[in-house]
Every structure is written in C-alpha cells, then in structure tokens.
Design a protein around this motif. Structure first.
Motif, PDB file in Angstrom:
ATOM      1  N   GLY A 186     -10.646   3.012  -4.646  1.00  0.00           N
ATOM      2  CA  GLY A 186      -9.388   2.268  -4.538  1.00  0.00           C
ATOM      3  C   GLY A 186      -8.123   3.083  -4.719  1.00  0.00           C
ATOM      4  N   ALA A 187      -8.050   3.875  -5.797  1.00  0.00           N
ATOM      5  CA  ALA A 187      -6.810   4.588  -6.121  1.00  0.00           C
ATOM      6  C   ALA A 187      -6.562   5.796  -5.229  1.00  0.00           C
ATOM      7  N   THR A 188      -7.571   6.257  -4.480  1.00  0.00           N
ATOM      8  CA  THR A 188      -7.384   7.443  -3.642  1.00  0.00           C
ATOM      9  C   THR A 188      -7.432   7.099  -2.147  1.00  0.00           C
ATOM     10  N   ILE A 230      -3.966   6.526   4.406  1.00  0.00           N
ATOM     11  CA  ILE A 230      -3.485   5.664   5.489  1.00  0.00           C
ATOM     12  C   ILE A 230      -4.616   5.314   6.453  1.00  0.00           C
ATOM     13  N   SER A 231      -5.421   6.308   6.832  1.00  0.00           N
ATOM     14  CA  SER A 231      -6.481   6.052   7.812  1.00  0.00           C
ATOM     15  C   SER A 231      -7.487   5.027   7.294  1.00  0.00           C
ATOM     16  N   VAL A 232      -7.861   5.137   6.021  1.00  0.00           N
ATOM     17  CA  VAL A 232      -8.790   4.175   5.426  1.00  0.00           C
ATOM     18  C   VAL A 232      -8.146   2.788   5.348  1.00  0.00           C
ATOM     19  N   THR A 233      -6.876   2.753   5.027  1.00  0.00           N
ATOM     20  CA  THR A 233      -6.171   1.471   4.918  1.00  0.00           C
ATOM     21  C   THR A 233      -6.045   0.798   6.279  1.00  0.00           C
ATOM     22  N   ILE A 234      -5.780   1.584   7.334  1.00  0.00           N
ATOM     23  CA  ILE A 234      -5.747   1.018   8.690  1.00  0.00           C
ATOM     24  C   ILE A 234      -7.099   0.389   9.020  1.00  0.00           C
ATOM     25  N   TYR A 235      -8.137   1.123   8.717  1.00  0.00           N
ATOM     26  CA  TYR A 235      -9.506   0.640   8.955  1.00  0.00           C
ATOM     27  C   TYR A 235      -9.730  -0.695   8.233  1.00  0.00           C
ATOM     28  N   VAL A 280       0.812  -1.231   0.000  1.00  0.00           N
ATOM     29  CA  VAL A 280       0.000   0.000   0.000  1.00  0.00           C
ATOM     30  C   VAL A 280       0.843   1.278   0.000  1.00  0.00           C
ATOM     31  N   PRO A 281       1.888   1.356  -0.827  1.00  0.00           N
ATOM     32  CA  PRO A 281       2.670   2.617  -0.841  1.00  0.00           C
ATOM     33  C   PRO A 281       1.834   3.794  -1.331  1.00  0.00           C
ATOM     34  N   LYS A 282       0.861   3.492  -2.208  1.00  0.00           N
ATOM     35  CA  LYS A 282       0.026   4.553  -2.768  1.00  0.00           C
ATOM     36  C   LYS A 282      -0.762   5.271  -1.678  1.00  0.00           C
ATOM     37  N   ALA A 283      -1.232   4.526  -0.669  1.00  0.00           N
ATOM     38  CA  ALA A 283      -2.006   5.136   0.425  1.00  0.00           C
ATOM     39  C   ALA A 283      -1.154   6.128   1.208  1.00  0.00           C
ATOM     40  N   ILE A 284       0.111   5.803   1.408  1.00  0.00           N
ATOM     41  CA  ILE A 284       1.012   6.710   2.138  1.00  0.00           C
ATOM     42  C   ILE A 284       1.249   7.978   1.327  1.00  0.00           C
ATOM     43  N   VAL A 285       1.518   7.803   0.032  1.00  0.00           N
ATOM     44  CA  VAL A 285       1.724   8.963  -0.847  1.00  0.00           C
ATOM     45  C   VAL A 285       0.469   9.828  -0.902  1.00  0.00           C
ATOM     46  N   ASN A 286      -0.688   9.179  -1.044  1.00  0.00           N
ATOM     47  CA  ASN A 286      -1.954   9.917  -1.110  1.00  0.00           C
ATOM     48  C   ASN A 286      -2.184  10.763   0.140  1.00  0.00           C
ATOM     49  N   THR A 287      -1.943  10.157   1.298  1.00  0.00           N
ATOM     50  CA  THR A 287      -2.195  10.856   2.562  1.00  0.00           C
ATOM     51  C   THR A 287      -1.442  12.170   2.632  1.00  0.00           C
ATOM     52  N   TYR A 288      -0.138  12.112   2.360  1.00  0.00           N
ATOM     53  CA  TYR A 288       0.680  13.319   2.522  1.00  0.00           C
ATOM     54  C   TYR A 288       0.494  14.298   1.368  1.00  0.00           C
TER      55      TYR A 288
END
Length: 558
Positions: free
Chosen positions: A509-511, A514-519, A354-362
């Motif tokens: 999915g593409a957006t 991190i918070s959504v991914t943790i959930y 999930v690197p995309k989630a980290i990039v998206n968050t910041y």
C-alpha cells in the motif's frame, strides 16, 4: 605449472595489490550475485518443492499434464508470434518509405513513433478500452451505424495493442539498416531484370535480416513478458506472466512453488528464443562494404502525398492512446460513466486520494537513475578499458535481465528476500533494486557506446601528468561521457516511471506507484482518475524525450 597457477590465484586475491577498478569489478559482481544470481537460484530451488515442502518434480509434471497451465504457454506464444508478424508488416514498409523516399513530415513522424514506443503498453490497453471496450464510445458509434463489433477484449485485442505498441522496434532497427545498406547489390539485381518488389524480397530483406531479426526479437520478448495488457484485455485469456502472478498472489493463499515453476519456464522460453535468433543470424554471412549508401528517391506529387499520408496515418493511429487519455482526463466522470463537459475534477481527486503514488513514482525512479548512471559509467569503463575473462563473464551476467520478465524478477526477489538474514519485502528499497536490475543493462550499453568513441590518449595524457587513474576518470573521462550517458539514462528513466510488471508484485500500500494505481483504477472502473494518472505519465514521457533529444548531439535520428 600448478605451482605457477596457484601463485597467480594468490596474487589475484592479494587485496593490497588491487586498484580502484579491481574494487569496482568486485563490487559489481557482488551486486549481480546478490540481486540476480541468488534470487534466480532461490526461484529455481523453490520450483522443486511441492505443497508439502518435499523435493519433487510434481510442479513440472502438473504443468505438462494440466491444460490450465500449458494452455497459458501456448497463449503466450500465440499472441507474441502474431504481434511480431504484424509489427513487421507495419514497421518494415514504414521504415522503407521513410528512408528511401522524400516524404514530408519525417521529423514529426519519427517523434510520434518514438513516443508511442516509450508509452507503457498498459496505457495503450486502457485507452483502447475507453474507445473499443464494451461501452467504449467507438463501440457505441459502430453499433449506432449498424457495424457489428463486440469489443477489444480477448486475444485479438491483445495482439492489436501489442502491434501498435511495439512496431516502432522494427521501424527503428530497419531504418538504421536501410540507411547503410550497399546499393550496388540492389543495382546488380536490377540489371538482372528483377523488379522493385523482387529486389526487396530477394536482396534487401535478406541483407538486413540480422537487424530485422533483432527488432523482431525485441517485439517478441516484450510481448511475451508483458503483464499489464493481457491482464486488462484478457478477460479469461491467460498468458504465462499472468498465471505466474496469480499463482503467487492469490486470495486463496497462493502457490509460490507453482509460481516459481512457471517463472522458470518463462525464463527458459525467453532464453531459447534469444539463442534461436542468434543461431539463425550466425548461419550466414551478411557483411557489406557500405561504400554506396542509398540516396533518397524524389517522388512526383501524387505518390509523395499518398506515401506521406500513409506514414502519418500509421504514426497518428499509434499515438491515439496518448491523445485519448489526455482528452478523457478532462471530461466529467462519475465512476465508469463519462458526462458531457470538461472538468479538472479527475486531477483534483488524484491529488486528494493518491498523492503518495505520484511522489513514490518520481522519488523511486530518481534514486534508481542516479544509481544506474554511476554504476553504468563505472561498469562500462571496466568492460571497455579493462578487458579480461573476468569482465567478459561480467558482461554475460549483465545480459540476464534482458530475458527476465518483470513479473519473474519480482517473484524471485520476494522468494529470496522474504526471510532472514535479509528481509526487503514490503520496503521501497526492493523496488529501487528491482528497477536498477531491470534497467541497468540499457544504461551500460549507452555508456559503452560512448566510451568506444573516446580516444585513450586523453586519459593517458592526464595520467602522465600525475593525476591518479580514479581521479582521471571522474575529472576527464566521466565528463566526456556525460552527455551521451545522460540522454541514455533519460530513456531508462522513462521506462522506469512506467514500470508495472515488477512493481505489481513487489509493492504494498505505502509504496504504490502511478502505474500500479492506474491498474487499480481501471479494475475498479474509475476511468477518469485512471486517465488523469495516465496523462501525467504521458506528459512526463514527452518532456523526458525532449530533454533526451536536447542532450543528444544526434537528436532523434536513430
């Protein structure tokens, strides 16, 4: 008179006579109407349509008639009210001890309390699942030594997590009030024979009631609007934000009209609580001279040690969730099972999966903060330096996000922008807009606070030297505002990177963030990767808080 008023209206709409600040006011109004008023209006209209698309009050009738719906409202009030009561019972004594006595480690306690406040509630819920869940290590330990304990799930667990998460609101508000209270009133009560407890109950607490009620309102509203904690801990215990979300996004096709109805009821309840608090505060006069502020009382060794230990215990318990996610992120895991030994596998897995989630968050948060800072400074200038009925109405409009739960904001934006002429659903743009709408009021408040402290003579001197007003703002006023605005913006940044309730509705999915991914990881029992992602958010929060402390001239002494 009518002719004169028509001339005034025509003059106002004579665009050639508008200056830079007139256009700023117009632009902000346009933004607020497009992304707050229009979505809310769409939400309200949608709530009056039934399943067949006909205008009807059926949704509201179903809410009042069906236990499934009105029980969720009662559940929301129950957990929010209890959380507020317990937060007061924890926050007020802690604030009193910290402001009135010479306890040790005050700076450390303050930092721990603020850190626990800025961490998202759902991370606290996740951490307590690891410790007190059905298979939590503290649950197993208590069973081994013969202590009967089921788990943290259910409404009691939700209240427990909310209390530890939100009592810092009470602590911070009450601490500020207790530092500025007029002690002559307490001394007068003492001269009449009142003991310390009686003075506290009959003089001190009534005097700080406006501040205490404002902190209690913050706790209640935050608990009432929270989505993540009840969703993780509820296990069938439904509150209104969860019900609205499930009605809107359902595997069986959903019921957007009923979701809109529940969202409208959420807003009405939040607004009613806000006005109720203001009504009680306005009934009495709480004015003090503030000439004799309280002095810190020197304690003997034993009471000093006991009070310091008690204050540290409260602060450390509220920090347990952050410590838990950091430690467990380095433990070997296989799905929901933790194994002996430390490993970096959880971090390797999230960087691979999930690197995309980290990039998206910041990236989304950074874009949002830039917009918030620029808009916040400009709007603050309009509100403070260009006061009028128009700017007063704008200030009132900016209060709307305070009473809008994130889930409601997400649902309203999807309803408004899921069809032509403007389609934003499924894009990262709608997430950025939602973040700006939710957090902009906080940036504006910090900007107006700084601007009130700046002398007009600096701007007037610049303008008198021939520098245009717009250039004066960006070269002089804006630079003077920058340190305070940036420290406030960093706090908005912290809440933005941790945002879940609006993101869970608006992302695809593409957006994902991190918070959504943790959930998602918690719900699929991938506790190791969930802990690693939560640790990234916790470390980001700590670093951001330290930067805000560095930028702020007053530090953390709130």
């Amino acid at each position: 008179m009518q002719t004169g008023s028509r001339r005034g209206i025509r003059a106002y709409f004579d665009f050639k006579r508008w200056d830079f600040w007139s256009w700023v006011t117009f632009g902000v109004y346009l933004f607020m109407l497009a992304f707050i008023v229009y979505p809310l209006f769409s939400l309200l209209i949608n709530s009056f349509f039934n399943d067949k698309g006909d205008l009807s009050l059926q949704n509201y009738a179903n809410f009042l008639k069906l236990k499934y719906y009105y029980t969720a409202l009662w559940n929301s009030f129950k957990v929010s009210a209890l959380s507020t009561v317990f937060a007061i019972l924890v926050g007020v004594p802690l604030a009193y001890v910290m402001t009135r006595y010479n306890v040790k480690c005050k700076a450390l306690i303050q930092i721990l309390v603020i850190m626990s406040l800025l961490s998202p509630p759902f991370i606290g819920a996740y951490s307590w699942i690891l410790m007190l869940g059905n298979n939590g290590f503290l649950t197993r330990f208590m069973h081994d030594i013969g202590i009967p304990f089921t788990s943290v799930y259910g409404w009691k667990g939700i209240v427990f997590v909310f209390t530890l998460q939100f009592y810092p609101h009470i602590f911070l508000y009450v601490s500020g009030a207790l530092r500025t209270i007029d002690t002559s009133l307490e001394e007068a009560a003492e001269s009449l024979g009142r003991n310390a407890f009686q003075r506290l109950m009959t003089v001190t607490l009534p005097l700080i009631f406006p501040t205490l009620s404002a902190g209690a309102l913050m706790v209640f509203m935050a608990s009432f609007a929270d989505f993540g904690t009840p969703m993780l801990l509820g296990q069938g215990f439904k509150v209104l934000p969860i019900l609205a979300y499930e009605q809107f996004i359902s595997e069986m096709g959903g019921n957007p009209a009923m979701a809109s109805t529940l969202s409208v009821i959420l807003i009405l309840c939040s607004t009613s609580i806000l006005f109720l608090q203001r009504y009680f505060v306005s009934r009495k006069n709480y004015t003090m001279t503030g000439m004799r502020t309280p002095k810190v009382q020197e304690l003997r060794t034993l009471p000093k040690v006991l009070l310091t230990a008690g204050a540290l215990l409260v602060a450390c318990v509220s920090m347990i969730p952050q410590a838990t996610v950091v430690v467990t992120s380095f433990i070997k895991t296989k799905g929901p099972v933790f194994h002996p030994g430390f490993s970096l596998n959880s971090y390797k897995e999230i960087l691979f999966r999930v690197p995309k989630a980290i990039v998206n968050t910041y990236s989304f948060s950074l874009i949002s903060i830039v917009i918030m800072v620029v808009m916040g400074m400009l709007v603050a200038y309009v509100l403070v330096r260009r006061k009028s009925k128009l700017t007063a109405a704008l200030d009132a409009l900016l209060m709307i996000p305070y009473v809008m739960p994130g889930t409601v904001l997400g649902i309203s934006m999807i309803i408004a922008f899921n069809k032509p002429p403007v389609i934003l659903t499924g894009t990262w743009v709608i997430l950025v807009i939602a973040y700006v709408v939710r957090k902009l009021p906080y940036t504006i408040r910090s900007s107006t606070a700084i601007l009130h402290q700046l002398d007009r003579s600096v701007e007037e001197a610049s303008i008198s030297l021939g520098v245009p007003p717009m250039k004066t703002f960006f070269k002089t006023t804006g630079r003077l505002m920058a340190p305070g605005v940036l420290s406030g913006a960093i706090l908005s940044w912290i809440t933005t990177i941790n945002e879940l309730s609006s993101t869970i509705v608006l992302y695809y999915g593409a957006t994902a963030t991190i918070s959504v991914t943790i959930y998602s990881e918690v719900f699929t029992a991938n506790y190791g990767t969930g802990a690693a992602l939560a640790s990234i958010l916790s470390i980001s929060t700590l670093v951001s808080l330290l930067i805000a402390n560095k930028l702020s001239k007053k530090g953390l002494q709130l």
